[in-house]
Design a protein around this motif. Structure first.
Motif, short mmCIF file in Angstrom:
data_model
loop_
_atom_site.label_atom_id
_atom_site.label_comp_id
_atom_site.label_asym_id
_atom_site.label_seq_id
_atom_site.Cartn_x
_atom_site.Cartn_y
_atom_site.Cartn_z
N UNK A 283 0.83 -1.21 0.00
CA UNK A 283 0.00 0.00 0.00
C UNK A 283 0.86 1.26 0.00
N UNK A 284 1.94 1.23 0.76
CA UNK A 284 2.86 2.37 0.79
C UNK A 284 3.47 2.58 -0.60
N UNK A 285 3.81 1.47 -1.24
CA UNK A 285 4.37 1.53 -2.59
C UNK A 285 3.36 2.19 -3.55
N UNK A 286 2.09 1.76 -3.46
CA UNK A 286 1.06 2.32 -4.34
C UNK A 286 0.89 3.82 -4.11
N UNK A 287 0.86 4.22 -2.85
CA UNK A 287 0.66 5.64 -2.55
C UNK A 287 1.87 6.47 -2.98
N UNK A 288 3.07 5.92 -2.76
CA UNK A 288 4.29 6.65 -3.17
C UNK A 288 4.33 6.80 -4.69
N UNK A 289 3.88 5.75 -5.41
CA UNK A 289 3.86 5.84 -6.88
C UNK A 289 2.86 6.88 -7.34
N UNK A 290 1.68 6.92 -6.71
CA UNK A 290 0.69 7.94 -7.08
C UNK A 290 1.22 9.34 -6.80
N UNK A 291 1.94 9.46 -5.73
CA UNK A 291 2.47 10.77 -5.35
C UNK A 291 3.36 11.37 -6.45
N UNK A 292 4.07 10.50 -7.14
CA UNK A 292 4.98 11.00 -8.19
C UNK A 292 4.22 11.58 -9.37
N UNK A 293 2.91 11.30 -9.49
CA UNK A 293 2.14 11.82 -10.62
C UNK A 293 1.55 13.20 -10.32
N UNK A 294 1.66 13.66 -9.09
CA UNK A 294 1.01 14.91 -8.71
C UNK A 294 1.86 16.11 -9.10
N UNK A 295 1.18 17.17 -9.45
CA UNK A 295 1.86 18.43 -9.75
C UNK A 295 2.23 19.13 -8.46
N UNK A 296 3.47 19.51 -8.37
CA UNK A 296 3.92 20.20 -7.16
C UNK A 296 3.82 21.71 -7.41
N UNK A 297 2.99 22.36 -6.61
CA UNK A 297 2.77 23.79 -6.86
C UNK A 297 3.32 24.69 -5.77
N UNK A 298 4.00 24.15 -4.78
CA UNK A 298 4.60 25.01 -3.77
C UNK A 298 4.89 24.25 -2.49
N UNK A 299 5.50 24.95 -1.57
CA UNK A 299 5.82 24.41 -0.25
C UNK A 299 5.00 25.18 0.80
N UNK A 300 4.40 24.43 1.71
CA UNK A 300 3.66 25.06 2.81
C UNK A 300 4.65 25.67 3.80
N UNK A 301 4.13 26.58 4.60
CA UNK A 301 4.94 27.11 5.69
C UNK A 301 5.19 26.00 6.71
N UNK A 302 6.31 26.08 7.45
CA UNK A 302 6.53 25.05 8.48
C UNK A 302 5.37 25.02 9.48
N UNK A 303 4.88 23.83 9.76
CA UNK A 303 3.80 23.71 10.74
C UNK A 303 4.36 23.95 12.13
N UNK A 304 3.50 24.32 13.04
CA UNK A 304 3.92 24.64 14.41
C UNK A 304 3.33 23.61 15.38
N UNK A 305 4.07 22.54 15.67
CA UNK A 305 3.52 21.53 16.60
C UNK A 305 3.24 22.08 17.99
N UNK A 306 3.92 23.17 18.37
CA UNK A 306 3.65 23.74 19.69
C UNK A 306 2.23 24.29 19.77
N UNK A 307 1.64 24.63 18.63
CA UNK A 307 0.27 25.16 18.60
C UNK A 307 -0.75 24.05 18.29
N UNK A 308 -0.34 22.82 18.48
CA UNK A 308 -1.20 21.68 18.15
C UNK A 308 -2.43 21.64 19.06
N UNK A 309 -3.56 21.29 18.48
CA UNK A 309 -4.74 20.95 19.28
C UNK A 309 -4.63 19.45 19.55
N UNK A 310 -4.25 19.10 20.78
CA UNK A 310 -3.81 17.74 21.05
C UNK A 310 -4.97 16.85 21.50
N UNK A 311 -4.91 15.60 21.08
CA UNK A 311 -5.81 14.57 21.57
C UNK A 311 -5.12 13.72 22.64
N UNK A 312 -3.80 13.73 22.59
CA UNK A 312 -3.03 12.94 23.56
C UNK A 312 -1.70 13.63 23.76
#
Length: 397
Positions: A74-103
């Protein structure tokens, strides 16, 4: 060399049909829906997303269904699909310190700023088969979180920059436990790089940088990472940590759109973050202290995040002036072998036809046997090349 396959199209087509029949199983039993996998096998879905490097619960669930639950496939399938996607940019770094935590837990202190949040965990279950699950669940759990709606769908529909409300989630912003005692823990070091490496575009070079290592570990095989992590804790690296903080929950993803020149929230994703501390003696330049290990992965995947954090610290041996002696301290060994897709490809290619290679090796074996017989008949003769040279000669496969 991999021998190309010629002919056999009918046999391959029949194999595909047999595979489809086996995947479907007994047709008198209801077909398994992708939405059922996504909602009820969420830990498997999140592992596939993490190691497939693509956050899409529906596609990850589809890959699990298509692969009959073989997560590496399944990981192989998803990684292969990922290579077909158009890359349109990079997101800003996420901030784990501002996480809404469940655990969120810390094992260094009982009372920590913000408190411990046990959340959903198997840690305190009895590991006894629950026979009641053989029947459809009838327990009413709607009082816990939003009437049982899909958290994946909720995240997609909510305003992306603001993770949605959840009665089981808490907003915490600060580190807890020993990390708050900054005088005994090393500072968070800036990388000193203006641009973060992207291992999906550029190969990792050795000695590796920490951003390359963290990215490689994040998509590395969980079992492999846990095994190496286990080895360092058993003595092959003297790397026994404390969990300073382990948290999982939702964080917002923000993308700066060039046409608008402003940051826009595009969604929320579930992450698990782990920070470990490791007691480290020093060379005298600084007082003895704790050093850090760090892990961050998609989804709720504590075992993976913890293994990643411990290995991250182990792979910092050279940076901290330690002698790298064991596999878990060798970045070339760890990063070159942790990818399940690459490892699976090399191992499973052995199932492809190797007729020519095997015939060549059989001829070589015949020469070796003839030489063996001749040398035993006349001990004064010199031996022919050994198995190491033969293996080297065939390594072009």
């Amino acid at each position: 060399m991999i021998t190309s396959i010629k002919g056999g199209e009918a046999a391959i087509a029949a194999s595909h049909r047999l595979l489809a029949k086996r995947r479907r199983g007994n047709p008198t039993i209801a077909d398994l829906g992708v939405d059922q996998i996504r909602e009820q096998l969420s830990l498997a879905v999140e592992r596939v997303m993490s190691e497939g490097s693509l956050y899409d619960p529906d596609l990850a669930a589809l890959a699990i269904k298509q692969s009959e639950g073989d997560l590496i496939e399944a990981i192989y399938l998803l990684r292969a699909f990922r290579t077909t996607l158009t890359r349109f940019g990079y997101a800003e770094p996420v901030d784990p310190a501002a996480m809404v935590v469940r655990r969120r837990i810390a094992t260094t202190h009982k009372d920590v700023p913000g408190g411990q949040l046990l959340g959903p965990t198997y840690d305190y279950t009895h590991r006894i088969l629950d026979i009641a699950l053989l029947r459809a669940s009838s327990e009413d759990l709607t009082d816990l979180a939003g009437d049982g709606e899909s958290r994946y769908e909720k995240e997609t529909e909510d305003d992306a920059a603001e993770p949605g409300p959840d009665s089981a989630a808490h907003a915490l912003t600060k580190d807890c436990g020993v990390l708050a005692l900054a005088d005994i823990v090393e500072d968070v070091r800036p990388d000193g790089q203006s641009k973060v490496a992207d291992i999906t575009r550029d190969p990792v070079v050795f000695p590796s940088t920490r951003d390359q290592r963290l990215q490689s570990l994040a998509r590395g095989d969980e079992g492999f990472l846990m095994g190496l992590c286990y080895s360092t804790m058993r003595g092959y690296g003297r790397n026994h940590p404390f969990v300073a903080e382990l948290r999982s929950g939702d964080v917002g993803v923000v993308l700066t759109i060039p046409e608008l020149n402003m940051p826009v929230g595009i969604g929320t994703i579930c992450l698990t973050e782990c920070q470990t501390v490791h007691l480290t003696t020093s060379d005298g330049a600084v007082p003895p202290r704790y050093t850090r290990g760090y892990g961050l992965v998609f989804g709720h995947s504590e075992r993976k995040a913890l293994s990643m954090a411990i290995l991250d610290r182990s792979l910092r041996s050279a940076e901290l002036g330690e002698t790298a002696t064991y596999p878990g301290q060798d970045d070339e060994f760890v990063l070159s072998h942790c990818d399940s897709v690459a490892a699976s490809g090399l191992v499973q290619h052995l199932k492809l036809p190797h007729y020519v290679d095997f015939q060549a090796e059989m001829q070589l074996l015949g020469q070796m046997r003839a030489d063996y017989a001749e040398r035993h008949a006349n001990p004064s003769l010199k031996p022919t090349p050994g198995p190491d040279m033969i293996t080297e000669a065939l390594s072009g496969d």
